[in-house]
Every structure is written in C-alpha cells, then in structure tokens.
Design a protein around this motif. Structure first.
Motif, PDB file in Angstrom:
ATOM      1  N   MET A  41       0.865  -1.178   0.000  1.00 52.56           N
ATOM      2  CA  MET A  41       0.000   0.000   0.000  1.00 52.56           C
ATOM      3  C   MET A  41       0.907   1.235   0.000  1.00 52.56           C
ATOM      4  SD  MET A  41      -2.851  -1.234   2.791  1.00 52.56           S
ATOM      5  CE  MET A  41      -3.738   0.335   2.687  1.00 52.56           C
ATOM      6  N   GLU A  42       0.809   2.032  -1.033  1.00 52.07           N
ATOM      7  CA  GLU A  42       1.754   3.127  -1.232  1.00 52.07           C
ATOM      8  C   GLU A  42       1.508   4.281  -0.265  1.00 52.07           C
ATOM      9  OE1 GLU A  42       3.227   6.230  -4.746  1.00 52.07           O
ATOM     10  OE2 GLU A  42       1.530   4.873  -5.083  1.00 52.07           O
ATOM     11  N   ASP A  43       2.573   4.711   0.371  1.00 56.28           N
ATOM     12  CA  ASP A  43       2.576   5.940   1.158  1.00 56.28           C
ATOM     13  C   ASP A  43       2.850   7.076   0.173  1.00 56.28           C
ATOM     14  OD1 ASP A  43       3.026   8.066   2.847  1.00 56.28           O
ATOM     15  OD2 ASP A  43       4.493   7.040   4.112  1.00 56.28           O
ATOM     16  N   ARG A  44       1.894   8.021   0.043  1.00 56.30           N
ATOM     17  CA  ARG A  44       2.024   9.027  -1.007  1.00 56.30           C
ATOM     18  C   ARG A  44       3.012  10.139  -0.668  1.00 56.30           C
ATOM     19  NH1 ARG A  44      -1.939   8.443  -4.827  1.00 56.30           N
ATOM     20  NH2 ARG A  44      -0.392   9.537  -6.088  1.00 56.30           N
ATOM     21  N   PHE A  45       3.444  10.234   0.577  1.00 54.19           N
ATOM     22  CA  PHE A  45       4.452  11.237   0.924  1.00 54.19           C
ATOM     23  C   PHE A  45       5.823  10.577   0.942  1.00 54.19           C
ATOM     24  CE2 PHE A  45       7.119  13.459   4.086  1.00 54.19           C
ATOM     25  CZ  PHE A  45       7.204  14.685   3.438  1.00 54.19           C
ATOM     26  N   ASN A  46       6.680  10.957   0.002  1.00 55.12           N
ATOM     27  CA  ASN A  46       8.033  10.399  -0.044  1.00 55.12           C
ATOM     28  C   ASN A  46       9.089  11.490  -0.159  1.00 55.12           C
ATOM     29  OD1 ASN A  46       7.778  11.227  -2.705  1.00 55.12           O
ATOM     30  ND2 ASN A  46       7.466   9.159  -3.507  1.00 55.12           N
ATOM     31  N   GLY A  47       8.767  12.660   0.355  1.00 55.48           N
ATOM     32  CA  GLY A  47       9.729  13.747   0.361  1.00 55.48           C
ATOM     33  C   GLY A  47      10.558  13.757   1.632  1.00 55.48           C
ATOM     34  N   PRO A  48      11.437  14.750   1.788  1.00 55.43           N
ATOM     35  CA  PRO A  48      12.225  14.853   3.017  1.00 55.43           C
ATOM     36  C   PRO A  48      11.312  15.190   4.188  1.00 55.43           C
ATOM     37  CG  PRO A  48      12.499  16.830   1.700  1.00 55.43           C
ATOM     38  CD  PRO A  48      11.715  15.873   0.857  1.00 55.43           C
ATOM     39  N   PRO A  49      11.696  14.815   5.406  1.00 59.10           N
ATOM     40  CA  PRO A  49      10.894  15.205   6.573  1.00 59.10           C
ATOM     41  C   PRO A  49      10.714  16.719   6.587  1.00 59.10           C
ATOM     42  CG  PRO A  49      12.718  13.771   7.198  1.00 59.10           C
ATOM     43  CD  PRO A  49      12.931  14.111   5.778  1.00 59.10           C
ATOM     44  N   THR A  50       9.548  17.161   6.948  1.00 65.56           N
ATOM     45  CA  THR A  50       9.283  18.607   6.963  1.00 65.56           C
ATOM     46  C   THR A  50       9.750  19.214   8.288  1.00 65.56           C
ATOM     47  OG1 THR A  50       7.096  18.549   7.997  1.00 65.56           O
ATOM     48  CG2 THR A  50       7.201  18.100   5.619  1.00 65.56           C
ATOM     49  N   PRO A  51       9.949  20.539   8.325  1.00 64.62           N
ATOM     50  CA  PRO A  51      10.378  21.168   9.582  1.00 64.62           C
ATOM     51  C   PRO A  51       9.450  20.865  10.749  1.00 64.62           C
ATOM     52  CG  PRO A  51      10.653  22.701   7.761  1.00 64.62           C
ATOM     53  CD  PRO A  51       9.945  21.502   7.197  1.00 64.62           C
ATOM     54  N   ALA A  52       8.130  20.872  10.503  1.00 64.77           N
ATOM     55  CA  ALA A  52       7.189  20.609  11.592  1.00 64.77           C
ATOM     56  C   ALA A  52       7.296  19.170  12.091  1.00 64.77           C
ATOM     57  CB  ALA A  52       5.754  20.899  11.138  1.00 64.77           C
ATOM     58  N   MET A  53       7.658  18.245  11.224  1.00 66.32           N
ATOM     59  CA  MET A  53       7.888  16.876  11.679  1.00 66.32           C
ATOM     60  C   MET A  53       9.018  16.832  12.695  1.00 66.32           C
ATOM     61  SD  MET A  53       7.511  14.616   8.180  1.00 66.32           S
ATOM     62  CE  MET A  53       5.927  14.446   7.339  1.00 66.32           C
ATOM     63  N   GLY A  54      10.075  17.612  12.439  1.00 61.28           N
ATOM     64  CA  GLY A  54      11.176  17.674  13.395  1.00 61.28           C
ATOM     65  C   GLY A  54      10.745  18.213  14.742  1.00 61.28           C
ATOM     66  N   LYS A  55       9.789  19.133  14.733  1.00 63.81           N
ATOM     67  CA  LYS A  55       9.324  19.727  15.986  1.00 63.81           C
ATOM     68  C   LYS A  55       8.323  18.847  16.728  1.00 63.81           C
ATOM     69  CE  LYS A  55       7.891  23.634  14.186  1.00 63.81           C
ATOM     70  NZ  LYS A  55       7.261  24.975  14.145  1.00 63.81           N
ATOM     71  N   HIS A  56       7.463  18.143  15.986  1.00 65.37           N
ATOM     72  CA  HIS A  56       6.290  17.536  16.616  1.00 65.37           C
ATOM     73  C   HIS A  56       6.211  16.010  16.559  1.00 65.37           C
ATOM     74  CE1 HIS A  56       4.819  21.599  16.929  1.00 65.37           C
ATOM     75  NE2 HIS A  56       4.708  21.739  15.615  1.00 65.37           N
ATOM     76  N   ASN A  57       6.925  15.362  15.648  1.00 66.07           N
ATOM     77  CA  ASN A  57       6.671  13.936  15.413  1.00 66.07           C
ATOM     78  C   ASN A  57       6.914  13.056  16.632  1.00 66.07           C
ATOM     79  OD1 ASN A  57       5.469  13.609  12.968  1.00 66.07           O
ATOM     80  ND2 ASN A  57       7.276  12.826  11.906  1.00 66.07           N
ATOM     81  N   VAL A  58       7.907  13.383  17.442  1.00 69.59           N
ATOM     82  CA  VAL A  58       8.205  12.533  18.598  1.00 69.59           C
ATOM     83  C   VAL A  58       7.016  12.485  19.546  1.00 69.59           C
ATOM     84  CG1 VAL A  58       9.656  12.243  20.636  1.00 69.59           C
ATOM     85  CG2 VAL A  58      10.704  12.828  18.440  1.00 69.59           C
ATOM     86  N   LYS A  59       6.484  13.639  19.891  1.00 71.13           N
ATOM     87  CA  LYS A  59       5.350  13.652  20.829  1.00 71.13           C
ATOM     88  C   LYS A  59       4.079  13.114  20.183  1.00 71.13           C
ATOM     89  CE  LYS A  59       3.759  18.486  20.258  1.00 71.13           C
ATOM     90  NZ  LYS A  59       4.839  19.090  19.454  1.00 71.13           N
ATOM     91  N   LEU A  60       3.901  13.360  18.883  1.00 68.88           N
ATOM     92  CA  LEU A  60       2.706  12.854  18.208  1.00 68.88           C
ATOM     93  C   LEU A  60       2.745  11.337  18.083  1.00 68.88           C
ATOM     94  CD1 LEU A  60       2.161  15.484  15.362  1.00 68.88           C
ATOM     95  CD2 LEU A  60       0.934  15.272  17.528  1.00 68.88           C
ATOM     96  N   SER A  61       3.920  10.789  17.815  1.00 73.68           N
ATOM     97  CA  SER A  61       4.051   9.329  17.737  1.00 73.68           C
ATOM     98  C   SER A  61       3.750   8.685  19.083  1.00 73.68           C
ATOM     99  CB  SER A  61       5.456   8.940  17.266  1.00 73.68           C
ATOM    100  OG  SER A  61       5.680   9.357  15.946  1.00 73.68           O
ATOM    101  N   LYS A  62       4.247   9.292  20.146  1.00 79.81           N
ATOM    102  CA  LYS A  62       3.987   8.759  21.486  1.00 79.81           C
ATOM    103  C   LYS A  62       2.497   8.833  21.815  1.00 79.81           C
ATOM    104  CE  LYS A  62       5.334   9.249  26.333  1.00 79.81           C
ATOM    105  NZ  LYS A  62       6.119  10.038  27.321  1.00 79.81           N
ATOM    106  N   LEU A  63       1.869   9.947  21.464  1.00 75.39           N
ATOM    107  CA  LEU A  63       0.433  10.100  21.696  1.00 75.39           C
ATOM    108  C   LEU A  63      -0.350   9.019  20.959  1.00 75.39           C
ATOM    109  CD1 LEU A  63      -2.078  11.745  22.657  1.00 75.39           C
ATOM    110  CD2 LEU A  63      -1.836  13.095  20.537  1.00 75.39           C
ATOM    111  N   GLN A  64       0.012   8.773  19.710  1.00 77.39           N
ATOM    112  CA  GLN A  64      -0.690   7.770  18.915  1.00 77.39           C
ATOM    113  C   GLN A  64      -0.502   6.370  19.484  1.00 77.39           C
ATOM    114  OE1 GLN A  64      -0.769   7.837  14.467  1.00 77.39           O
ATOM    115  NE2 GLN A  64       0.495   5.993  14.659  1.00 77.39           N
ATOM    116  N   GLU A  65       0.742   6.010  19.786  1.00 78.26           N
ATOM    117  CA  GLU A  65       1.018   4.660  20.296  1.00 78.26           C
ATOM    118  C   GLU A  65       0.275   4.409  21.610  1.00 78.26           C
ATOM    119  OE1 GLU A  65       5.216   4.592  20.578  1.00 78.26           O
ATOM    120  OE2 GLU A  65       5.540   4.514  18.412  1.00 78.26           O
TER     121      GLU A  65
END
Length: 501
Positions: free
Chosen positions: A433-457
């Motif tokens: 199943m193709e993930d349609r986003f295959n670009g470089p991580p965005t600036p906001a991902m650097g700021k937020h992904n760690v806490k968002l991943s923890k929230l989701q898990e």
C-alpha cells in the motif's frame, strides 16, 4: 593497535628532542610519515545488536581493517546502547566536540538538526569524492535528504520494499479441520480456533490466536484489511491526509479491540518486544502472526527445530469488508549519515561511505570470498558458521546499503532456499500500500513527530487493550491536529503541490 592524535603529538615532540627513541608500534610501520599524515575520523553508528568474536571489537576486526586499508583513513567507531539510541545521539551532538559522522534511522532526528543548522551540507564533497554514491543511490533517495537544495545526509537504502507477511501453522489448521483463511472473517475464525481449540494437543489453553508486538508493530496485514497503515499519507479529494486520523483507522482499532475482548489477541502484547514474541513462536504458543519476511530463518525455524511436526505456510493477506488488503511499504531511506558542522573531516567521511557503497559493498554484505562464501555450480555457497561469526560486518555495510536486486536474490537464496526468503519478498511487494508522501521530513515533523508518535502509540494501545473506550479515538484526532498535526499536514500538502504529484 589504534594510533591516536596523542601519540602523533608525542612523536612530533620527540623529533625536537635529542636521544628520543621510537615507540614499538611505530617501529613496525612501513613509513613514519604515514602514521603522521593518515587522517582519522570518529563515527557513531548503530550496533544492530551484533556481537563480536572473542578478541575482536568494533575497532579491531578484519572488516574495519579492510575498509581502512583501502581508503587510507583510520576509523574510530563508537556504538551507543540500542536503548535510547537517538537520545544518546542528542547528547553527543551537543557535546563540545561531536564526531565526524553519526548514523540515525529517525527522520525526525535528522530534520531537527537540519533545522538547527547543525549539519554540514555535503553537495560539494559528494560531487568530488562520491562517484559510487552518485551511481548507486537513486534520485528519489537523494530527494529525501535534500532541504532547500542542500544535501544534509548520505542515505542508506532500504534493500526491501516491505517487511510483513502472514505465516500460519498448517499442521494446526489440518488438526482443527480448517482451510487457510482469506477474508478477515475467516482469519478471525481461525485465530479463535487456535486460541480455544487446543491445537497443540497438550490439554491446556496456552496458545494465542494472534500475537503482536509492543507499539502495535506486526499489525500491518490486519490494518491493511481496512485500507490503512500506520504512519502513512493517503490522497483524499486531492489532498494528502494522515492515516492515523482516518475513519478507516478507527475501524481497524475496533477490530483489534474485538480480538482482545474475545481473548483471541495475546493480552501481553503491550510488553512484547521482539525477543519475547520470538520465544512464544519458538515454543509453540503462537500459530498465526504477521511475520517479518526473514522470520522463516529465525523464529519459525526455531519452532520447527523444537517441534519437527510443525509446518508453516504463508497466507494470502486478509481481505476486509470493502475488499481492501495489503501491507505497508518501506521508505526509500533506511538511515541517514550526517556530518556535524563542527567536523573538519567531511571529505574523509564521504570517501569512507563511498567505498562502502562501491568496491566494499560485496565483501561487507556477503563476507570475504573463499572465507565465508564461494561459488558452486554458479550458486552462492555460504559457510554458515563463519557467516554468523562475522555478522558484525553489517554494522559497516549497512551504513550505505544499496538496493541491487540480483545481489539480494543471490544472497537470500544462498542462505537456504528452504526458507523462501526471496519468495517472501516477492509476495510482500505484490501487496504493498503506497505511502504518497516520499519527500524529506518537513520542519514541523522535526518539531512535533516525537510527541505525536507517542500520543498515537499510547492511545491506540489503550483502546485495543480495553483501557480506553473507542470514543477516545475521536479525542485523539483533535489532540493530534492541535499538537502539531495540522502544521505537518500543511507542509506535506505544500510539498505535494510543489512536486506536482
């Protein structure tokens, strides 16, 4: 013995002092000048959980010696503990003198330090010293490490396009009079029978219908039945939306929750690290699960050794209520090799990685010819004792893994055709199943992904384990959006528009 800067400084002092004698290690070198001039790079990389033979370590082994001899650079290796690896990299990056190379598989870590302007742009060095890197790494992978036209990492590629494939005990199916399942309803019935029907015949209710890993790993085929995967982006009405907040994800969680409520799903799943799940498979407590493509050579092989009657077969991916099925696709980039701006050795680092991608690739992936492998009747014949003993070579080779299908196929078939490794990859790749986003991580991902991943898990785990009602999913969606998810979504869609996808 590793020569070091202190020894070289002592030598220079010695030259200015009458009556000075050379150290013993230096007397054994061909040329004193080589000891003075040979550059040294310090690298911090992932151990991959590998061990070294007695008398060897990460700085003293034939494969590192092979690299150093060919590039004329000394390499000082540090292997942080696997637990908290990226946190260790954070500490190292903020130290007074960070190393010359760090390797991470975390895109959020990578983009965070790009945002801080803490990494060296590598364009000019790659142009001058990276001929093999340019030849072996495709444009889409370079795009993943390029920000505002600057290349901030040398990527290591994912050799495989997907990971998970469902395997089941055919001998258990036969004993219970069941056929291999195809629809999600049939899977549920089989798993229920495996949990309740005493498939191992020991008179005890000690088998699981399904077992998964902590953080909801090894759930991909079951999510795919509902048309969704973890941490992916899909197109909806001309825009990209995050998979974790879609209604389809809620449906998948409801399904997994129903397995838990029926005592089909292993209740210990929030504690299942890979070695724990592997032990459950090896000891015959699990008869159906989402395996890694290589598990036929590890956990499943261990079970067959413990129970010679065990027969494992791959299953078709479960088809959900709307006809959906499939598994997640891996990203182009498996890990990032970065050079801190404080390093003065970017040239030597690029030469080091270029050798791994080019002339050193075969020996670092397969081992030394005639020591670990030979060719017999045109096929790869592997000495498995030596192959395992020197598996640590992957620590170096995986820094710049390349995706060369012929080498992959030959290597996997050489590891034992009875394990069906290459066949597993083919089955997975035909159901991605193709993930349609295959670009470089965005600036906001650097700021937020760690806490968002923890929230989701945490939220998804609590819902499946019955600790939170399913309605908690709707609250999660709002929290995700407010805590940076909307910002990330905006940047992802800006990339989507600019690339004309």
């Amino acid at each position: 013995m590793k020569r070091n800067r202190a020894a070289i400084l002592a030598l220079l002092t010695c030259f200015a002092t009458a009556g000075c004698s050379f150290p013993e290690w230096l007397m054994n070198q061909d040329k004193v000048s080589e000891a003075v001039q040979e550059p040294i790079i310090r690298i911090v990389v992932n151990s991959l959980g590998m061990n070294f033979p007695e008398g060897m370590d990460e700085n003293n082994n034939p494969y590192l010696n092979y690299i150093e001899k060919n590039i004329g650079v000394q390499v000082n290796v540090t292997l942080p503990p696997l637990n908290g690896y990226d946190e260790k990299l954070n500490v190292i990056m903020t130290s007074g003198k960070p190393p010359d190379l760090l390797n991470t598989s975390n895109p959020s870590w990578f983009i965070n330090f790009v945002n801080q302007k803490a990494l060296t742009p590598l364009n000019d060095y790659i142009e001058k010293y990276g001929a093999n890197l340019k030849a072996k790494i495709p444009k889409e992978a370079w795009d993943n490490v390029t920000v505002n036209g600057q290349i901030y990492a040398i990527p290591s590629l994912n050799e495989v396009k997907g990971t998970e494939i469902v395997y089941a005990r055919k001998d258990w199916l036969d004993k219970l009079g069941l056929q291999p399942p195809r629809t999600i309803e049939e899977f549920t019935a089989v798993m229920k029978a495996f949990a309740e029907g005493d498939p191992d015949g020991n008179g005890r209710k000690d088998t699981f219908g399904l077992s998964i890993l902590e953080r909801l790993r090894r759930t991909s085929p079951f999510l795919g039945a509902f048309g969704v995967q973890m941490n992916a982006w899909y197109e909806r009405d001309g825009k990209l939306v995050y998979s974790g907040i879609l209604p389809e994800m809620k449906e998948a969680l409801i399904y997994l929750r129903s397995l838990y409520d029926q005592n089909i799903l292993d209740p210990e799943f929030p504690l299942n690290k890979i070695d724990v799940l592997g032990e459950k498979i090896a000891t015959g407590r699990v008869g159906l699960y989402s395996a890694a493509w290589s598990d036929t050579r590890t956990h499943i092989a261990a079970n067959r050794k413990n129970d010679p009657k065990a027969v494992w077969i791959p299953l078709e991916f479960p088809v959900g209520p709307n006809g959906k099925h499939g598994v997640y696709s891996t990203s182009n980039v498996r890990s990032y090799n970065v050079v801190p701006v404080k390093s003065q050795n970017a040239e030597a680092v690029v030469k080091f990685l270029d050798f791994i991608a080019g002339p050193g690739q075969t020996s670092l992936k397969l081992g030394f010819e005639n020591e670990i492998w030979t060719r017999v009747n045109g096929k790869l014949a592997i000495r498995f004792d030596e192959h395992t003993k020197h598996g640590y070579r992957g620590i170096y080779g995986s820094l710049v893994d390349t995706a060369e299908r012929d080498i992959t196929r030959e290597r996997l078939e050489g590891l034992g055709e009875q394990f069906h490794l290459y066949e597993n990859l083919q089955r997975i790749e035909s159901n991605l199943m193709e993930d349609r986003f295959n670009g470089p991580p965005t600036p906001a991902m650097g700021k937020h992904n760690v806490k968002l991943s923890k929230l989701q898990e945490e939220t998804f785990t609590r819902i499946i384990a019955g600790l939170s009602p399913i309605e908690e999913f709707d609250a999660f969606v709002k929290k995700w959006k407010d805590a940076g998810g909307d910002e990330i979504t905006g940047e992802v869609n800006e990339w989507w528009r600019e690339t004309g996808k």
